[in-house]
Design a protein around this motif. Structure first.
Motif, short mmCIF file in Angstrom:
data_model
loop_
_atom_site.label_atom_id
_atom_site.label_comp_id
_atom_site.label_asym_id
_atom_site.label_seq_id
_atom_site.Cartn_x
_atom_site.Cartn_y
_atom_site.Cartn_z
N PHE A 213 0.96 -1.26 -0.06
CA PHE A 213 0.06 0.03 0.08
C PHE A 213 0.82 1.27 0.06
N SER A 214 0.51 2.32 -0.56
CA SER A 214 0.90 3.51 -0.52
C SER A 214 2.41 4.06 -0.76
N LEU A 229 0.31 -4.60 4.56
CA LEU A 229 -1.11 -4.78 5.29
C LEU A 229 -0.89 -6.47 5.66
N GLY A 232 -4.91 -6.21 9.38
CA GLY A 232 -5.32 -5.08 9.99
C GLY A 232 -4.13 -4.35 10.38
N TRP A 233 -2.93 -4.56 10.25
CA TRP A 233 -2.04 -4.12 10.54
C TRP A 233 -1.37 -3.34 9.33
N LEU A 256 -0.93 0.61 12.52
CA LEU A 256 -1.51 0.62 11.22
C LEU A 256 -0.83 1.89 10.53
N ILE A 258 0.63 3.91 7.39
CA ILE A 258 0.41 3.95 5.97
C ILE A 258 0.75 5.45 5.55
N ALA A 259 0.95 5.65 4.03
CA ALA A 259 1.19 6.72 3.47
C ALA A 259 2.29 7.51 3.88
N VAL A 274 -3.09 5.23 11.56
CA VAL A 274 -4.49 5.14 11.80
C VAL A 274 -4.57 4.44 13.18
N ALA A 275 -5.31 5.13 13.90
CA ALA A 275 -5.76 4.48 15.39
C ALA A 275 -6.90 4.81 15.90
N LEU A 439 -2.46 3.56 -7.01
CA LEU A 439 -1.46 4.37 -6.01
C LEU A 439 0.07 4.58 -6.71
N ARG B 167 -9.31 -2.58 14.12
CA ARG B 167 -8.39 -2.62 12.90
C ARG B 167 -9.26 -1.95 11.83
N SER B 168 -8.35 -1.68 10.58
CA SER B 168 -8.84 -1.31 9.40
C SER B 168 -8.48 -1.97 8.27
#
Lengths: 448, 207
Positions: A213-214, A229, A232-233, A256, A258-259, A274-275, A439, B167-168
């Motif tokens: 990702f990203s 990824l 979910g982590w 988590l 990202i970006a 992301v939390a 992306l 989670r996501s």
């Protein structure tokens, strides 16, 4: 846009007049072009000439790179005539070890064909090399002479070497370095790929079975950071292309995250965590492997997708603090957070994926218009915004180092693919044909 | 001559007979009472039958208990599976929203609340997902807010914070890969997974 074609003139020169197709009024002794428009981009011609597989592959790569620079009207000669013209152009060639230096260029003929610049690829005196020569037709001078070591044309280093010469040709002709010696990262079906800016050399970067990702480049174009990824982590990894290995960014192992984006000095990373308490931007000193620092305090709002200004002093990012997603800016230490791209609340759509251009004058992002994302540009000084795309869904813009080309994800043909637009001319081309590409991240010029 | 031979033969037979046990007393034969014998046999037989019956009863009882245990086990497993399914029921969301919708979704969460109260050992993981339309990176944040919304609904009603992790997955794992309203509606969801304490789950009374 149609390239200027010079077929009628060649016919006049080389064949009986009976085959002439009079589509334009023909005046004696002047340049003839079906779509000739004065004041447009300079004409560029890549000569044919002595043929060999290696020479032809160099010519083909150069021609495509110059075409994709979008800075020239490429003069397209019908194949057979191109060879004839090439031979006639090199007919003054002597023999012996210094042959390439005595090349006779018929500047007035090239000018008559519409060329402002001509590039020839010639066998070199030195074995195993070729010379790429760029001529200024109007100035009747040689502008550039570059020697290329011939290796396997399928070797990515060979193609990158030709791309570097193409960029030098662009600089010789326009004063601005081209962007052929660049690459893009993109994600397709979870896998991270790297591809040359001309669409060749698609290579998988991520290990098998890993969902990525990203991605983002470091300022040298020799490293990249991306998130993996897993359940979910999201864990950040830095991939080193020189050694072909990746290392984990330590404090992102059980989060988590990202970006990510590299600071222009290549020492620091910023990324989005992301939390449960919200999504916030953090900074980490990668060079010293220390000093995780939180730059935004969202309090249940989201702050993400950071991008550095090229001077390294500011960070543009997305925030939902006012409701929808909008583009904000802050100092690199997290102070002075304010709205960047103006909006009228309730009128302007969500805005995402900002990326600062290499010269710092523009910010590209995408904004929802009537339910579809479109690519927008903002002048960073006046903060005026203009819409660049309108057909289909167009998102996640990323700048080429020349500040005039953007890659973005478009669904204009039905499936998501990476496309490239030249914002000066509006010319658009499709870069990828892999499944569901997205992306994209355009590299700086790849350092040797 | 013939007679003399017979006498010798007779004497020899007597010697043999004497050597073979001659001289033992005659056995005393008791007086036969046939009724007593029959009664004693009948009693022994009754005792044997009683014993065998008790063994058979014990075996039947054991088998019955085993059957009952298996049945209870089966019912418990079925209930565990049912509760697990109910705990796993997804919650869906509106486009670009993370608010829990009143109606079927609050019913789903209400059931989960009762089940979490009845099964205090259960630990839950909630993973938020999005449809493909939003920005890819933003969708990670949105998925997290969706997971957090379900968690908050439960913890606001008394479930301990530490029992639920969030989670996501953003838009990375669609339920339905199609690009239409139905698929998008399915893909905007929270998934729930029991991560611990889920071996034997019970339904609260009246459920």
């Amino acid at each position: 846009m149609m390239p200027r074609r010079v077929f009628p003139l060649l016919v006049l020169c080389l064949a009986p007049a009976t085959t002439l197709v009079a589509q334009d009024p023909v005046e004696q002794g002047v340049r003839i072009g079906i779509t000739y428009t004065p004041g447009l981009r300079p004409g560029m011609m890549v000569l044919g000439g002595p043929q060999s597989a290696a020479l032809d592959s160099v010519r083909a790569i150069l021609r495509r790179d110059l075409e994709y620079s979008d800075r020239f009207e490429m003069i397209t000669l019908p194949t057979g005539d191109s060879v004839v013209l090439g031979i006639s152009a090199v007919s003054g060639l002597g023999s012996g070890p210094t042959a390439e230096q005595t090349l006779f260029v018929n500047y007035s003929l090239h000018a008559a064909l519409g060329a402002d610049h001509t590039v020839a690829v010639l066998p070199s005196a030195e074995a195993g090399t070729v010379a790429v020569v760029a001529y200024d037709v109007r100035g009747e001078t040689e502008r550039l002479r570059s020697r290329l070591v011939l290796t396997d044309p399928a070797d990515e280093r060979f193609r990158m070497a030709v791309h570097r010469v193409a960029d030098e040709v662009v600089r010789a002709a326009t004063g601005q370095l081209g962007i052929a010696a660049t690459r893009l990262l993109l994600v397709s079906q979870g896998r991270l790929y790297r591809v040359d800016a001309d669409g060749a050399g698609l290579t998988q970067v991520s290990p098998p079975g890993v969902t990525t990702f990203s991605p983002a480049w470091d300022p040298t174009g020799r490293r990249a950071v991306y998130a993996e990824l897993r359940g979910g982590w999201g864990t950040l990894y830095v991939h080193d292309f020189d050694v072909g290995r990746r290392t984990v960014v330590r404090p992102t192992a059980e989060e988590l995250d990202i970006a990510a984006a590299f600071a222009p000095d290549g020492q620091t990373l910023v990324f989005s965590r992301v939390a449960e308490s919200g999504t916030d931007i953090y900074r980490y000193n990668l060079a010293r492997d220390c000093c995780l620092e939180r730059l935004t305090v969202g309090r249940l709002s989201d702050n993400l997708s950071p991008t550095f200004s090229p001077d390294g002093r500011q960070i543009a990012f997305v925030s939902t603090r006012a409701g929808g997603q909008q583009i904000y800016v802050m100092s690199v230490d997290g102070t002075g957070q304010e709205l960047f791209a103006p909006f009228d609340y309730g009128v302007t759509g969500n805005s995402n994926a900002p990326e600062w251009s290499a010269d710092g004058t523009q910010l590209a992002f995408h904004r929802d218009v009537a339910g579809s994302p479109q690519v927008f540009l903002m002048d960073t000084r006046s903060r005026t915004v203009r819409q660049l795309t309108s057909y289909g869904r167009n998102e996640d813009p990323t700048w080429a180092p020349d500040g005039r080309h953007l890659a973005f994800v478009s669904s204009r043909t039905g499936r998501r693919q990476v496309w490239i637009i030249d914002i000066e001319t509006g010319r658009v081309r499709q870069l990828t044909t892999v499944g569901d590409a997205r992306l994209p991240a355009w590299s700086p010029r790849i350092q040797q | 001559m013939k007679t003399k031979f017979a006498v010798i033969l007779g004497m020899a037979a007597m010697v043999v007979a004497a050597a073979c046990g001659g001289g033992q007393p005659e056995p005393v034969v008791p007086a036969i009472d046939s009724t007593a014998i029959r009664d004693s046999i009948a009693r022994a037989e009754a005792r044997r039958r009683a014993y065998e019956d008790s063994v058979a009863r014990a075996r039947a009882e054991t088998e019955r208990l085993a059957r009952e245990r298996a049945e209870a086990e089966r019912l418990a497993a079925a209930m565990t599976a049912e509760v697990r399914t109910m705990l796993g029921t997804m919650v869906n969301f509106d486009y670009d929203k993370s608010a829990i919708r009143m109606g079927p979704d609050t019913d789903v969460l209400q059931r989960k609340l009762s089940l979490l109260q009845a099964n205090p050992e259960v630990m839950l993981e909630i993973v938020g997902h999005c449809d493909e339309r939003g920005s890819d990176e933003y969708n990670m944040a949105l998925g997290m807010r969706r997971a957090t919304a379900s968690k908050k609904w439960l913890t606001d009603r008394g479930i301990a914070d530490g029992r639920i992790t969030v989670r996501s997955m953003g838009e990375e794992q669609p339920m339905n890969p199609a690009s239409n309203e139905d698929a998008w509606a399915q893909n905007r969801r929270d998934e729930f997974r029991v991560t611990a304490g889920g071996d034997r789950l019970v339904k609260p009374a009246g459920m």
